[in-house]
Write an enzyme that holds these catalytic residues in place. Sequence first.
Site, PDB file in Angstrom:
ATOM      1  CB  THR A   1      -1.053   0.109   1.177  1.00  0.00           C
ATOM      2  OG1 THR A   1      -1.532  -1.328   1.376  1.00  0.00           O
ATOM      3  CG2 THR A   1      -2.004   1.095   1.117  1.00  0.00           C
ATOM      4  N   GLY A  31     -10.026  -4.303   0.950  1.00  0.00           N
ATOM      5  CA  GLY A  31      -9.564  -3.926   2.300  1.00  0.00           C
ATOM      6  C   GLY A  31     -10.069  -2.466   2.644  1.00  0.00           C
ATOM      7  CG  ASP A  32      -7.389  -0.211   5.334  1.00  0.00           C
ATOM      8  OD1 ASP A  32      -6.860  -1.210   4.573  1.00  0.00           O
ATOM      9  OD2 ASP A  32      -6.785   0.819   5.693  1.00  0.00           O
TER      10      ASP A  32
END
Lengths: 133, 177
Positions: A1, A31-32
């Site tokens: 990320t 994901g976030d």
Amino acid sequence: TVGAVALDKNGNLAAATSTGGMTAKRWGRIGDSPVIGAGTFADNQSCAVSATGHGEYFIRYNVAADICARVAYQKVTAAQAADEVIHNVLKPVGGTGGVIVMDNKGNISQPFNTQGMYRASIDTQGKLSVGIY
Amino acid sequence: SPIAIVIHGGAGTINRANMSEEREQQYRAKLEQAIKAGHALLAQGASSLDATIAAIQVMEESELFNAGKGAVYTYEGAHELDASIMWGKNRQAGAVAGVKTIKSPIALARAVMEKSDHVMLSGRGAETFAESLGFEKVPNTYFDSDARFEQLQKAKETLKLDKTAQSDPLLLDYKFG
């Protein structure tokens, strides 16, 4: 990320995050990083945040928005809010990772609770910092 | 207002103690390139949106980071990319999830924010939206890298041994995304 947070000359904050997600993910796992409030959040009234770490925790603990909400409602600094969330909210439940945070004056904080963090910043004084932790 | 920028390049897969000096220099150089790309725009008066995207695109184009080129593999051996952006001025936001052929997912996230009525688009729909705007597309193999492929094989071995490994946050060597 990867992620970035910036303050421009008009006083506007922005936060951005981009990722390939987690290795060996299946079933369209998300994901976030693309979830506003979990991995990315920005509000000129409080702060801007980009996160990296165990996404399932960052989603459930609404990490990026939580940090900025603490700044807005508790009147704590962005650094204090970020430290509290990363070390005292996430870590006790096993949520590993970190965030980069900037308030609307350009103050930077970068708390994390695990190793292998890659960071760089140029602050309001023009000071460049690059670190691997 | 003063200007400032901060970036991160992810978490967890390789810590400094296990990194060769050459590899560390590669990371440092790319981080410096990315932060300077963003800061240069801020210094010229560009918006914080422009600056964050410029910094991220440097990292999306590098195999060192888990974003764009060099992204991790899915279980099936492909790449599915996510990105988001938010502007503090008015709390506008844009995000994409599970895109496979968009060279710069962060640029597409911005387009969702500025050129659609929505906040998040996913999968095939996000790709169709990108096509309508003439976004650069690449084959999914564009994001391939040897290091990430090796990481996938290790992760699959771990999953054979422990079916719950995928939800174990302590398995840092392949967990982080």
